[in-house]
Scaffold this motif. Structure first.
Motif, mmCIF file in Angstrom:
data_model
loop_
_atom_site.group_PDB
_atom_site.id
_atom_site.type_symbol
_atom_site.label_atom_id
_atom_site.label_comp_id
_atom_site.label_asym_id
_atom_site.label_seq_id
_atom_site.Cartn_x
_atom_site.Cartn_y
_atom_site.Cartn_z
ATOM 1 N N ALA A 29 0.758 -1.183 -0.048
ATOM 2 C CA ALA A 29 0.125 -0.206 0.064
ATOM 3 C C ALA A 29 0.794 1.116 0.010
ATOM 4 C CB ALA A 29 -1.034 0.127 1.272
ATOM 5 N N LEU A 30 0.485 2.447 -0.618
ATOM 6 C CA LEU A 30 1.255 3.487 -0.670
ATOM 7 C C LEU A 30 0.366 4.773 -0.798
ATOM 8 C CD1 LEU A 30 4.130 4.796 -1.581
ATOM 9 C CD2 LEU A 30 3.270 4.594 -4.009
ATOM 10 N N THR A 31 0.828 5.867 -0.051
ATOM 11 C CA THR A 31 0.343 7.090 -0.257
ATOM 12 C C THR A 31 1.400 8.343 -0.350
ATOM 13 O OG1 THR A 31 0.569 7.770 2.477
ATOM 14 C CG2 THR A 31 -1.489 6.349 1.622
ATOM 15 N N VAL A 32 1.208 9.372 -0.787
ATOM 16 C CA VAL A 32 1.930 10.512 -1.087
ATOM 17 C C VAL A 32 1.245 11.600 -0.436
ATOM 18 C CG1 VAL A 32 3.160 11.910 -2.563
ATOM 19 C CG2 VAL A 32 2.754 9.629 -3.240
ATOM 20 N N ASP A 33 2.082 12.417 0.423
ATOM 21 C CA ASP A 33 1.455 13.623 1.080
ATOM 22 C C ASP A 33 1.262 14.726 0.214
ATOM 23 O OD1 ASP A 33 1.535 12.043 3.735
ATOM 24 O OD2 ASP A 33 3.503 12.867 4.045
ATOM 25 N N PRO A 34 0.128 15.466 0.556
ATOM 26 C CA PRO A 34 -0.336 16.637 -0.558
ATOM 27 C C PRO A 34 0.513 17.812 -0.381
ATOM 28 C CG PRO A 34 -1.813 16.420 1.210
ATOM 29 C CD PRO A 34 -0.883 15.132 1.652
ATOM 30 N N ARG A 35 1.468 17.927 0.571
ATOM 31 C CA ARG A 35 2.202 19.009 0.498
ATOM 32 C C ARG A 35 3.844 18.789 0.783
ATOM 33 N NH1 ARG A 35 0.007 23.779 1.480
ATOM 34 N NH2 ARG A 35 -2.203 23.809 2.072
ATOM 35 N N GLY A 36 4.676 19.109 0.173
ATOM 36 C CA GLY A 36 6.147 19.050 0.078
ATOM 37 C C GLY A 36 6.951 20.343 0.111
ATOM 38 N N VAL A 37 8.262 20.361 0.101
ATOM 39 C CA VAL A 37 9.166 21.284 0.150
ATOM 40 C C VAL A 37 10.022 21.476 -1.048
ATOM 41 C CG1 VAL A 37 11.169 22.586 1.662
ATOM 42 C CG2 VAL A 37 9.086 21.026 2.580
ATOM 43 N N ALA A 38 10.085 22.711 -1.527
ATOM 44 C CA ALA A 38 11.057 23.221 -2.614
ATOM 45 C C ALA A 38 12.214 24.006 -1.680
ATOM 46 C CB ALA A 38 10.528 24.075 -3.743
ATOM 47 N N TYR A 39 13.416 23.720 -1.953
ATOM 48 C CA TYR A 39 14.614 24.365 -1.269
ATOM 49 C C TYR A 39 15.193 25.298 -2.205
ATOM 50 C CZ TYR A 39 13.846 20.609 2.256
ATOM 51 O OH TYR A 39 13.391 19.887 3.334
ATOM 52 N N LYS A 40 16.018 26.243 -1.628
ATOM 53 C CA LYS A 40 16.552 27.129 -2.407
ATOM 54 C C LYS A 40 17.653 26.564 -3.561
ATOM 55 C CE LYS A 40 16.641 30.437 1.262
ATOM 56 N NZ LYS A 40 17.497 31.478 2.192
ATOM 57 N N ASP A 41 18.285 25.391 -3.225
ATOM 58 C CA ASP A 41 19.265 24.882 -4.175
ATOM 59 C C ASP A 41 18.503 24.254 -5.450
ATOM 60 O OD1 ASP A 41 18.147 22.622 -3.099
ATOM 61 O OD2 ASP A 41 19.966 21.610 -2.352
ATOM 62 N N GLY A 42 16.974 24.239 -5.407
ATOM 63 C CA GLY A 42 16.237 23.637 -6.486
ATOM 64 C C GLY A 42 15.877 22.260 -6.138
ATOM 65 N N THR A 43 16.321 21.786 -5.329
ATOM 66 C CA THR A 43 15.615 20.166 -4.933
ATOM 67 C C THR A 43 14.449 20.181 -4.273
ATOM 68 O OG1 THR A 43 17.045 20.197 -2.792
ATOM 69 C CG2 THR A 43 18.249 19.463 -4.722
ATOM 70 N N ALA A 44 13.849 19.201 -4.142
ATOM 71 C CA ALA A 44 12.330 19.248 -3.514
ATOM 72 C C ALA A 44 12.452 18.165 -2.670
ATOM 73 C CB ALA A 44 11.414 18.972 -4.780
ATOM 74 N N ARG A 45 11.315 17.941 -1.630
ATOM 75 C CA ARG A 45 11.458 16.828 -0.717
ATOM 76 C C ARG A 45 9.790 16.402 -0.614
ATOM 77 N NH1 ARG A 45 9.891 16.928 4.606
ATOM 78 N NH2 ARG A 45 10.581 15.145 5.800
ATOM 79 N N ILE A 46 9.733 15.307 -0.963
ATOM 80 C CA ILE A 46 8.309 14.686 -0.970
ATOM 81 C C ILE A 46 8.182 13.591 0.142
ATOM 82 C CG2 ILE A 46 7.541 15.654 -3.121
ATOM 83 C CD1 ILE A 46 7.751 12.855 -4.099
ATOM 84 N N THR A 47 7.089 13.398 0.520
ATOM 85 C CA THR A 47 7.047 12.376 1.848
ATOM 86 C C THR A 47 5.586 11.252 1.355
ATOM 87 O OG1 THR A 47 5.697 13.821 3.159
ATOM 88 C CG2 THR A 47 8.167 13.772 3.468
ATOM 89 N N GLY A 48 5.451 10.378 2.524
ATOM 90 C CA GLY A 48 4.241 9.501 2.448
ATOM 91 C C GLY A 48 4.234 8.621 3.191
ATOM 92 N N THR A 49 3.465 7.438 2.925
ATOM 93 C CA THR A 49 3.622 6.321 3.810
ATOM 94 C C THR A 49 3.518 5.056 2.959
ATOM 95 O OG1 THR A 49 1.281 6.036 4.154
ATOM 96 C CG2 THR A 49 2.230 7.295 5.707
ATOM 97 N N TYR A 50 3.946 3.838 3.529
ATOM 98 C CA TYR A 50 3.997 2.684 2.863
ATOM 99 C C TYR A 50 3.651 1.407 3.767
ATOM 100 C CZ TYR A 50 8.457 1.279 4.269
ATOM 101 O OH TYR A 50 9.500 1.000 4.971
ATOM 102 N N ASN A 51 3.134 0.420 3.224
ATOM 103 C CA ASN A 51 2.813 -0.713 4.001
ATOM 104 C C ASN A 51 3.280 -2.051 3.206
ATOM 105 O OD1 ASN A 51 1.452 -3.176 5.107
ATOM 106 N ND2 ASN A 51 0.726 -1.801 6.664
ATOM 107 N N CYS A 52 3.901 -2.807 3.378
ATOM 108 C CA CYS A 52 4.056 -3.855 2.782
ATOM 109 C C CYS A 52 4.222 -5.551 3.492
ATOM 110 C CB CYS A 52 5.469 -4.247 1.981
ATOM 111 S SG CYS A 52 6.888 -3.415 2.549
ATOM 112 N N THR A 53 3.964 -6.438 2.935
ATOM 113 C CA THR A 53 4.092 -7.801 3.531
ATOM 114 C C THR A 53 4.410 -8.833 2.746
ATOM 115 O OG1 THR A 53 1.727 -8.455 2.961
ATOM 116 C CG2 THR A 53 2.020 -7.293 5.269
ATOM 117 N N ASN A 54 5.214 -10.077 3.342
ATOM 118 C CA ASN A 54 5.649 -11.176 2.622
ATOM 119 C C ASN A 54 6.513 -10.785 1.427
ATOM 120 O OD1 ASN A 54 3.713 -12.603 4.415
ATOM 121 N ND2 ASN A 54 1.937 -11.995 2.720
ATOM 122 N N ALA A 55 7.312 -9.700 1.706
ATOM 123 C CA ALA A 55 8.522 -9.321 0.821
ATOM 124 C C ALA A 55 9.714 -9.162 1.532
ATOM 125 C CB ALA A 55 8.027 -7.894 0.246
ATOM 126 N N ASP A 56 10.920 -9.333 0.546
ATOM 127 C CA ASP A 56 12.068 -8.969 1.044
ATOM 128 C C ASP A 56 12.542 -7.438 0.932
ATOM 129 O OD1 ASP A 56 14.742 -8.499 1.457
ATOM 130 O OD2 ASP A 56 15.547 -9.987 -0.093
#
Length: 269
Positions: free
Chosen positions: A159-186
C-alpha cells in the motif's frame, strides 16, 4: 591344491569391499534432463549424492540467461503444478553452495522462469510442468544435495500514499513524503520510486526519486525522498507526482501506484 584354492578365495574376499565402494560412486540417473526425477507432491525433500554428476551444454545455455559462477554437478527434477499455487525449490541445506534454475516445460526450449542461489520461488499457470536443475555454483564437484520442494509463502502485498504537501529548497531540490505498508516481501528487493513534475514559466521541470530498502513487516511506515531536477530548479507552487511501490517476494512482486498534486512550499518555508 586345497591350499591354493583357499588362498585364492581369501584374495577374492579382500577385494570385495574395494569393488563395492567404487561401484557406489556412479553418475546419478538424473544427471541429464532425460532422466529427471519426478516430484509428485509438496512438501518433498530429496537427499542425493552428486559427487559424480556432470555438467553439459544445456546447463551452459541456461546459465547464459542466469549468470551463476558455475553449473557443476547438475541434476534434474520435474514438478507439475496442478493448482497454480506455485512451489519453492530450496537447496540451501546441501553441504556445498548450490543454486537452482527453473524452466517451464522442456529446458531445451529455454523458457527460463527463475534462477538463483539457495532457493527460488515459482508461481504460474495451473497445470504447468516445470524442469528444475540443481547444481554446484562453485568449483566444488557436488556433494550431498538436499533438494526440498515446498509450498510458497503468501503473495506479497503493498500500500502507498503520497502527502499533498512538500518542500522546494533554495538549491532547487524538492522533498516529498508519504507512507507505505508491505508484507511477505524482502525489503532489500522492495522500493518506492517515482517522478515529480512542475511547470515553471515555459519550462517543465522533471525529477526522479528512489527509496530502498523498505521495512515489509506489515506496519505502516513513513518515507521521504529528495528529488533532484534533470533540467531546472523546483520552486514553490503546484507540482504533479507519480509514485509506485514494489514489494517483491520469492516468486512475484506486489505493485501499487499513487499519483496526484503536491503543493511545494517556497524555499523550505
Amino acid at each position: 591344491m586345497k591350499l591354493r584354492s583357499a588362498a585364492a578365495l581369501a584374495a577374492t574376499l579382500l577385494f570385495v569391499p574395494f569393488t563395492a565402494t567404487s561401484a557406489s560412486a556412479a553418475v546419478p540417473a538424473n544427471d541429464t534432463f532425460a532422466g529427471a526425477t519426478v516430484v509428485g507432491s509438496l512438501p518433498t525433500t530429496i537427499e542425493q549424492d552428486t559427487t559424480e554428476a556432470t555438467t553439459d551444454a544445456l546447463d551452459a545455455s541456461l546459465n547464459g540467461m542466469c549468470g551463476a559462477p558455475a553449473t557443476n554437478a547438475s541434476v534434474w527434477f520435474t514438478y507439475t503444478d496442478i493448482t497454480g499455487d506455485g512451489f519453492l525449490a530450496d537447496v540451501s541445506a546441501s553441504d556445498y553452495t548450490a543454486g537452482v534454475i527453473v524452466t517451464a516445460g522442456d529446458p531445451n526450449e529455454g523458457n527460463l522462469v527463475a534462477c538463483g542461489p539457495g532457493q527460488v520461488g515459482v508461481r504460474g499457470e495451473a497445470g504447468t510442468t516445470y524442469s528444475v536443475m540443481a547444481f554446484s555454483d562453485s568449483a566444488a564437484q557436488g556433494g550431498n544435495l538436499s533438494m526440498t520442494f515446498g509450498e510458497l509463502p503468501p503473495a506479497p502485498t503493498a500500500a502507498l500514499t503520497v502527502d499533498p504537501r512538500g518542500v522546494a529548497y533554495k538549491d532547487g531540490t524538492a522533498r516529498i513524503t508519504g507512507t507505505y505498508n508491505c508484507t511477505n516481501a524482502d525489503g532489500f528487493n522492495s522500493d518506492v520510486s517515482g517522478t515529480l513534475t512542475q511547470t515553471v514559466g515555459r519550462v517543465k521541470i522533471n525529477g526522479f526519486f528512489f527509496v530502498n530498502p523498505l521495512e515489509c513487516d506489515g506496519s505502516t511506515h513513513t518515507w521521504e525522498a529528495f528529488v533532484f531536477s534533470e533540467n531546472g530548479l523546483f520552486s514553490g507552487g503546484k507540482a504533479a507526482n507519480f509514485s509506485v511501490a514494489f514489494a517483491c517476494g520469492l516468486a512475484e512482486c506486489a505493485v501499487v501506484e499513487a499519483s496526484g498534486k503536491v503543493q511545494l512550499s517556497r524555499n523550505g518555508k
